[in-house]
Design an enzyme around this catalytic site. Structure first.
Site, mmCIF file in Angstrom:
data_model
loop_
_atom_site.group_PDB
_atom_site.id
_atom_site.type_symbol
_atom_site.label_atom_id
_atom_site.label_comp_id
_atom_site.label_asym_id
_atom_site.label_seq_id
_atom_site.Cartn_x
_atom_site.Cartn_y
_atom_site.Cartn_z
ATOM 1 N N LYS A 13 12.084 -6.167 -49.370
ATOM 2 C CA LYS A 13 10.597 -6.442 -48.650
ATOM 3 C C LYS A 13 10.274 -6.158 -47.549
ATOM 4 C CE LYS A 13 13.267 -9.957 -47.238
ATOM 5 N NZ LYS A 13 13.837 -9.694 -48.049
ATOM 6 N N ARG A 88 12.209 -18.532 -43.687
ATOM 7 C CA ARG A 88 13.062 -18.660 -44.968
ATOM 8 C C ARG A 88 13.050 -20.070 -44.674
ATOM 9 N NH1 ARG A 88 14.126 -13.467 -43.018
ATOM 10 N NH2 ARG A 88 16.224 -13.073 -43.535
ATOM 11 N N ARG A 127 21.960 1.407 -47.392
ATOM 12 C CA ARG A 127 20.976 1.868 -46.445
ATOM 13 C C ARG A 127 21.302 1.880 -44.995
ATOM 14 N NH1 ARG A 127 17.233 -3.369 -45.016
ATOM 15 N NH2 ARG A 127 19.044 -4.294 -44.349
ATOM 16 N N ARG A 160 23.256 -0.641 -40.426
ATOM 17 C CA ARG A 160 22.773 -2.133 -39.520
ATOM 18 C C ARG A 160 24.105 -2.877 -40.374
ATOM 19 N NH1 ARG A 160 17.495 -4.825 -42.283
ATOM 20 N NH2 ARG A 160 18.623 -7.146 -41.756
ATOM 21 N N ARG A 171 24.986 -13.366 -45.649
ATOM 22 C CA ARG A 171 23.333 -13.505 -46.059
ATOM 23 C C ARG A 171 22.883 -13.885 -47.559
ATOM 24 N NH1 ARG A 171 21.997 -7.679 -44.289
ATOM 25 N NH2 ARG A 171 20.098 -8.321 -44.621
HETATM 26 P P1 AP5 Z 1 14.459 -3.280 -48.050
HETATM 27 O O1 AP5 Z 1 13.227 -2.758 -47.928
HETATM 28 O O2 AP5 Z 1 15.423 -2.935 -46.011
HETATM 29 O O3 AP5 Z 1 15.117 -4.705 -48.489
HETATM 30 P P2 AP5 Z 1 14.680 -6.118 -47.872
HETATM 31 O O4 AP5 Z 1 14.133 -7.128 -49.202
HETATM 32 O O5 AP5 Z 1 13.878 -5.524 -46.773
HETATM 33 O O6 AP5 Z 1 16.028 -6.409 -47.237
HETATM 34 P P3 AP5 Z 1 16.169 -6.840 -45.267
HETATM 35 O O7 AP5 Z 1 18.312 -6.846 -45.512
HETATM 36 O O8 AP5 Z 1 15.688 -6.160 -44.387
HETATM 37 O O9 AP5 Z 1 16.208 -8.575 -45.780
HETATM 38 P P4 AP5 Z 1 17.161 -9.321 -44.141
HETATM 39 O O10 AP5 Z 1 16.097 -10.672 -45.141
HETATM 40 O O11 AP5 Z 1 17.634 -10.014 -45.401
HETATM 41 O O12 AP5 Z 1 16.409 -8.744 -43.068
HETATM 42 P P5 AP5 Z 1 16.271 -9.343 -42.027
HETATM 43 O O13 AP5 Z 1 15.692 -7.854 -41.437
HETATM 44 O O14 AP5 Z 1 15.041 -10.213 -42.373
HETATM 45 O O15 AP5 Z 1 15.784 -2.139 -48.680
HETATM 46 C C1 AP5 Z 1 16.909 -2.549 -49.106
HETATM 47 C C2 AP5 Z 1 17.721 -0.888 -49.073
HETATM 48 O O16 AP5 Z 1 16.934 -0.409 -50.425
HETATM 49 C C3 AP5 Z 1 17.106 0.469 -47.923
HETATM 50 O O17 AP5 Z 1 17.524 1.625 -48.124
HETATM 51 C C4 AP5 Z 1 15.390 0.499 -49.330
HETATM 52 O O18 AP5 Z 1 15.358 2.275 -49.002
HETATM 53 C C5 AP5 Z 1 16.161 0.221 -50.795
HETATM 54 N N1 AP5 Z 1 15.153 -0.599 -51.820
HETATM 55 C C6 AP5 Z 1 14.636 -0.477 -50.957
HETATM 56 N N2 AP5 Z 1 13.386 -0.828 -52.095
HETATM 57 C C7 AP5 Z 1 14.205 -0.591 -53.610
HETATM 58 C C8 AP5 Z 1 13.668 0.152 -55.053
HETATM 59 N N3 AP5 Z 1 12.551 -1.171 -55.488
HETATM 60 N N4 AP5 Z 1 14.380 0.457 -56.109
HETATM 61 C C9 AP5 Z 1 15.306 1.216 -54.778
HETATM 62 N N5 AP5 Z 1 15.712 1.596 -53.672
HETATM 63 C C10 AP5 Z 1 15.109 0.550 -53.302
HETATM 64 O O19 AP5 Z 1 17.345 -10.202 -40.858
HETATM 65 C C11 AP5 Z 1 17.827 -10.216 -40.234
HETATM 66 C C12 AP5 Z 1 18.497 -11.156 -39.918
HETATM 67 O O20 AP5 Z 1 17.629 -11.546 -39.076
HETATM 68 C C13 AP5 Z 1 19.121 -12.147 -40.751
HETATM 69 O O21 AP5 Z 1 20.022 -12.263 -41.657
HETATM 70 C C14 AP5 Z 1 18.565 -13.362 -39.810
HETATM 71 O O22 AP5 Z 1 19.721 -13.476 -38.403
HETATM 72 C C15 AP5 Z 1 17.997 -13.470 -38.766
HETATM 73 N N6 AP5 Z 1 16.567 -13.652 -39.340
HETATM 74 C C16 AP5 Z 1 15.474 -12.909 -39.416
HETATM 75 N N7 AP5 Z 1 14.069 -13.799 -40.590
HETATM 76 C C17 AP5 Z 1 14.277 -14.817 -39.783
HETATM 77 C C18 AP5 Z 1 13.884 -15.708 -39.936
HETATM 78 N N8 AP5 Z 1 12.733 -15.962 -40.052
HETATM 79 N N9 AP5 Z 1 14.101 -17.094 -39.599
HETATM 80 C C19 AP5 Z 1 15.964 -17.399 -38.967
HETATM 81 N N10 AP5 Z 1 16.459 -15.698 -39.330
HETATM 82 C C20 AP5 Z 1 15.763 -14.602 -39.107
#
Ligand code: AP5
Length: 219
Positions: A13, A88, A127, A160, A171
């Site tokens: 994402k 979410r 990552r 991270r 997660r």
């Molecule tokens: P990346 O693009 O970083 O993936 P992502 O889908 O953004 O994954 P996240 O882990 O960041 O999502 P998340 O939703 O769990 O975390 P968030 O920060 O929102 O890609 C991942 C890796 O793969 C990278 O190294 C990239 O280079 C590689 N890659 C990407 N695409 C690729 C492809 N097509 N092919 C190959 N490699 C690829 O949330 C973290 C925490 O914050 C949550 O657990 C929660 O505690 C809190 N939080 C955040 N938002 C909320 C909310 N709305 N409500 C409640 N809690 C929240």
């Protein structure tokens, strides 16, 4: 365009949000990034959020809704944005819709990156992020020019805390509980497009572009 990106942790994402944002000059808002910044700065919100994030749990809705709405208002970006990691929960989706009503600009499209657990786990374990600017890398799929250093600001790359295997497991569990009601909510509005998130990032983006054109969102 006003987009929401949905998918499991590791679906790409953040990566796609960055590419869409660069190509179409749209503001990218990641609640994960906003929360990590708050934790780093040790603000009141950061202190409250930290324990939930470390455990791989969702931060309570009131906190996240407030931080997101403040951002949309602060940067005056109610017209054009990509939301990555928000909403979410159905409650967050309802809170967002209420707020967007005041801008008169509803969400136009939800991109759902359907991705397998195996792929998500492989991506998250490799990552690395920049300790200063938060830029995103992967030890195999997206290497920095100099190992361990950010291409943009030359700061150290780190893993991270919530990318450790036991937290990733939690997660994914939390995600699976929340995604169906959220998809139902947006399917009822006929604005969901599903993509195969397992493909290479460049291939996924080609699909994204096609969908944006089909939906007349490229202006
Ligand atoms: P990346 O693009 O970083 O993936 P992502 O889908 O953004 O994954 P996240 O882990 O960041 O999502 P998340 O939703 O769990 O975390 P968030 O920060 O929102 O890609 C991942 C890796 O793969 C990278 O190294 C990239 O280079 C590689 N890659 C990407 N695409 C690729 C492809 N097509 N092919 C190959 N490699 C690829 O949330 C973290 C925490 O914050 C949550 O657990 C929660 O505690 C809190 N939080 C955040 N938002 C909320 C909310 N709305 N409500 C409640 N809690 C929240």
């Amino acid at each position: 365009m006003r987009l929401i990106l949905l998918g499991p942790p590791g679906a790409g994402k953040g990566t796609q949000a960055e590419i869409i944002s660069e190509n179409f000059k749209v503001f990218h808002v990641s609640t994960g990034q906003l929360l990590r910044e708050a934790v780093r700065k040790s603000t009141k919100i950061g202190k409250e959020a930290e324990n939930y994030m470390k455990r791989g749990e969702l931060v309570p809705d009131e906190i996240v809704i407030n931080i997101l709405i403040s951002k949309l208002k602060e940067d005056n970006i109610g017209q054009n944005f990509i939301l990555d990691g928000f909403p979410r929960t159905e409650n967050q989706a309802i809170g967002l819709d209420k707020e967007l009503k005041s801008f008169g600009k509803p969400i136009e499209l939800v991109l759902y990156f359907n991705t397998s657990d195996e792929v998500a786990i492989q991506r998250l374990s490799g990552r690395r992020i920049c300790s200063k600017c938060g830029a995103n890398y992967h030890i195999v799929n997206r290497k920095p020019r100099i190992e361990g250093k950010c291409d943009k600001c030359n700061s150290d790359l780190i893993q991270r805390d919530d990318d450790k295997p036991e937290v990733v497991k939690q997660r994914l569990k939390v995600y699976k509980k929340q995604i169906e009601p959220l998809l139902d909510y947006y399917n009822n509005k006929n604005i969901v497009e599903e993509l195969d998130g397992n493909k290479k990032a460049s291939k996924v983006f080609l699909e994204v572009e096609k969908i944006l054109e089909k939906r007349n969102l490229v202006r």
